[in-house]
Design an enzyme around this catalytic site. Sequence first.
Site, PDB file in Angstrom:
ATOM      1  N   CYS A  85       0.924  -0.981   0.003  1.00  0.00           N
ATOM      2  CA  CYS A  85      -0.121   0.127   0.233  1.00  0.00           C
ATOM      3  C   CYS A  85       0.970   1.341  -0.017  1.00  0.00           C
ATOM      4  O   CYS A  85       1.601   1.687   0.955  1.00  0.00           O
ATOM      5  CB  CYS A  85      -0.823   0.088   1.136  1.00  0.00           C
ATOM      6  SG  CYS A  85      -2.043   1.349   1.260  1.00  0.00           S
ATOM      7  N   LEU A  86       1.099   1.803  -1.088  1.00  0.00           N
ATOM      8  CA  LEU A  86       2.005   2.881  -1.116  1.00  0.00           C
ATOM      9  C   LEU A  86       1.450   4.016  -2.398  1.00  0.00           C
ATOM     10  O   LEU A  86       1.169   3.520  -3.496  1.00  0.00           O
ATOM     11  CB  LEU A  86       3.327   2.531  -1.667  1.00  0.00           C
ATOM     12  CG  LEU A  86       4.408   3.427  -1.691  1.00  0.00           C
ATOM     13  CD1 LEU A  86       4.573   4.072  -0.500  1.00  0.00           C
ATOM     14  CD2 LEU A  86       5.933   2.931  -2.246  1.00  0.00           C
TER      15      LEU A  86
END
Length: 184
Positions: A85-86
């Site tokens: 999750c970036l």
Amino acid sequence: MSSPKRRLETDVMKLMMTDYNVNLVNDSMHEFVVKFHGPKNSPYENGVWKVRVEIPSAYPYKSPSIGFLNKIFHPNIDETSGSVCLDVINQTWSPMFDLLNVFESFLPQLLHYPNPTDPLNGEAAALLMREPEQFRTKVKDYIQRYATETALKEAEESEADKPDSDLSSLDSFSDDDATADMEL
């Protein structure tokens, strides 16, 4: 040769010409595995991970898909799937970025500065917020168990010992099935 294809080849070659160990999957520049070392002065410093990269056909206009293959304890990385999750990869990707940015900037920044307020691993996020020292201890434990050169080698050897999944399905084939197929 189209411009996006040339760009993909250039970006993969730039990555391969660095110190990163890059292994193409099925000789395709659209899927490969990079050996990624944890950044210095972070809890992940002595770890080494295999990171799967899948490049979409719309690259560089669409971001690559990134996933950790061996376990890592991090608030923004799903422990089971290895998904990351970036924002810069998932939402704010720009064609100005390339694959070197992913491995030299984005992933090191993620490991240096986890964001526990947007977790994929709730346990890691809660531990980081409530008990940072215990979080660091657990990160180091995961590195010892899953992210050393020895752990990677053992994982590769156990994978090599498993029967090929396509062939193992033939085991359930009975002689009667084969005879029935031959009679048709």
